[in-house]
Design an enzyme around this catalytic site. Structure first.
Site, PDB file in Angstrom:
ATOM      1  N   GLY A  90       6.117 -17.599  36.225  1.00 59.78           N
ATOM      2  CA  GLY A  90       5.661 -16.606  35.260  1.00 59.78           C
ATOM      3  C   GLY A  90       4.165 -16.707  35.119  1.00 59.78           C
ATOM      4  O   GLY A  90       3.457 -16.828  36.114  1.00 59.78           O
ATOM      5  N   SER A 122       6.479 -21.827  41.228  1.00 61.08           N
ATOM      6  CA  SER A 122       5.320 -21.009  40.857  1.00 61.08           C
ATOM      7  C   SER A 122       4.540 -21.647  39.708  1.00 61.08           C
ATOM      8  O   SER A 122       3.937 -22.707  39.873  1.00 61.08           O
ATOM      9  CB  SER A 122       5.785 -19.591  40.536  1.00 61.08           C
ATOM     10  OG  SER A 122       4.704 -18.706  40.420  1.00 61.08           O
ATOM     11  N   ALA A 123       4.521 -21.046  38.531  1.00 60.12           N
ATOM     12  CA  ALA A 123       3.798 -21.632  37.398  1.00 60.12           C
ATOM     13  C   ALA A 123       4.293 -23.033  37.092  1.00 60.12           C
ATOM     14  O   ALA A 123       3.512 -23.920  36.728  1.00 60.12           O
ATOM     15  CB  ALA A 123       3.940 -20.741  36.166  1.00 60.12           C
ATOM     16  N   HIS A 159       2.372 -19.089  46.163  1.00 59.32           N
ATOM     17  CA  HIS A 159       2.333 -17.712  46.678  1.00 59.32           C
ATOM     18  C   HIS A 159       1.084 -17.473  47.534  1.00 59.32           C
ATOM     19  O   HIS A 159       0.553 -16.359  47.565  1.00 59.32           O
ATOM     20  CB  HIS A 159       2.367 -16.682  45.537  1.00 59.32           C
ATOM     21  CG  HIS A 159       3.448 -16.883  44.533  1.00 59.32           C
ATOM     22  ND1 HIS A 159       4.779 -16.662  44.809  1.00 59.32           N
ATOM     23  CD2 HIS A 159       3.397 -17.282  43.237  1.00 59.32           C
ATOM     24  CE1 HIS A 159       5.493 -16.915  43.728  1.00 59.32           C
ATOM     25  NE2 HIS A 159       4.675 -17.299  42.774  1.00 59.32           N
ATOM     26  N   GLU A 194       5.058 -18.594  50.773  1.00 62.08           N
ATOM     27  CA  GLU A 194       6.436 -18.368  50.352  1.00 62.08           C
ATOM     28  C   GLU A 194       7.395 -19.079  51.312  1.00 62.08           C
ATOM     29  O   GLU A 194       7.254 -18.997  52.530  1.00 62.08           O
ATOM     30  CB  GLU A 194       6.747 -16.866  50.318  1.00 62.08           C
ATOM     31  CG  GLU A 194       5.815 -16.074  49.397  1.00 62.08           C
ATOM     32  CD  GLU A 194       5.915 -16.463  47.937  1.00 62.08           C
ATOM     33  OE1 GLU A 194       5.623 -17.632  47.609  1.00 62.08           O
ATOM     34  OE2 GLU A 194       6.284 -15.601  47.126  1.00 62.08           O
TER      35      GLU A 194
END
Length: 233
Positions: A90, A122-123, A159, A194
């Site tokens: 997020g 991710s985050a 990413h 990715e």
């Protein structure tokens, strides 16, 4: 002994949530029947409950119960008593702000450093690094500090994207942004494409996944490493 996966993403294009890394997750949480989910990054602004439900649905399929950290009256105690953790993706600014303001960043770092398994995507992977200053996210809020858990001796750029000559894009590339970071900082940066992740087992840190991983060090040309490479800076 540290037991950590820091993944670039939760979902590959066209795939299902966490499916591409399912076997690795099962190995990470082997013998554990419950974990805490940290939902504070809130992708797209969804609620903590909605985000936790998404994570819980996946983990139910591998026999693990999930509870959102936001549901505990005493989140510090919950972290101390937890068996393992998953922090979803997020907005990293929002995630870091929430963790610092509640005094949870240090608690979570201590728990994971003591050997409790940790999955980030991710985050949730960004906060595994030294600080969050190489995130791609918009600064929608202002955290008290950019410092994160320091579980690995570098920063991450989940990413990570390579320049595409077919796109009519005049903005800066990810590589350009990371080079800007290195004009002011000496911290190494790992660009996770990715399908890739970082695996930490004890003192050993390796790159894993379907793609090569791009490494940035201040004063050096960026370079590529294959899956299974041990990282040591």
């Amino acid at each position: 002994m540290k037991n950590i996966i820091l993944a670039s993403t939760s979902t590959l294009f066209g795939g299902e949530y966490l499916a591409y890394i399912k076997e690795q997750i099962k190995d990470l949480f082997k013998g554990i029947d419950s974990i805490i989910f940290v939902p504070y990054a809130r992708p797209g602004g969804i609620s903590h409950d909605e985000y936790t439900a998404t994570a819980a649905a996946f983990f139910a399929g591998i026999g693990i119960d999930v509870k959102g950290l936001h549901t505990f009256a005493d989140p510090k105690l919950a972290i101390q008593e937890a068996k393992g953790f998953f922090t979803g993706g997020g907005n990293t600014f929002l995630l870091v702000k929430q963790l610092h303001e509640q005094g949870l960043m240090i608690e979570l770092s201590a728990a994971v450093s003591s050997g409790k398994p940790y999955l980030g995507s991710s985050a949730g992977s960004n906060i595994g690094g030294i600080n969050m200053q190489t995130t791609n996210d918009m600064p929608i809020v202002y955290p008290p500090s950019f410092e994160t858990m320091g579980l690995v001796p570098f920063n991450l750029n989940p990413h990570y994207l390579d320049p595409n000559p077919d796109l009519k894009h005049n903005g800066e590339t990810r590589e350009t942004r990371i080079k800007e970071f290195h004009t002011q900082n000496s911290i190494p940066v790992v660009g996770l494409r990715e399908g890739n992740w970082i695996r930490v087992t004890g003192d050993q840190i390796t790159t894993e996944g379907s793609e090569q991983t791009r490494i940035f060090e201040a004063g050096k040309a960026p370079y590529e490493v294959a899956a299974g490479t041990v990282l040591s800076f």
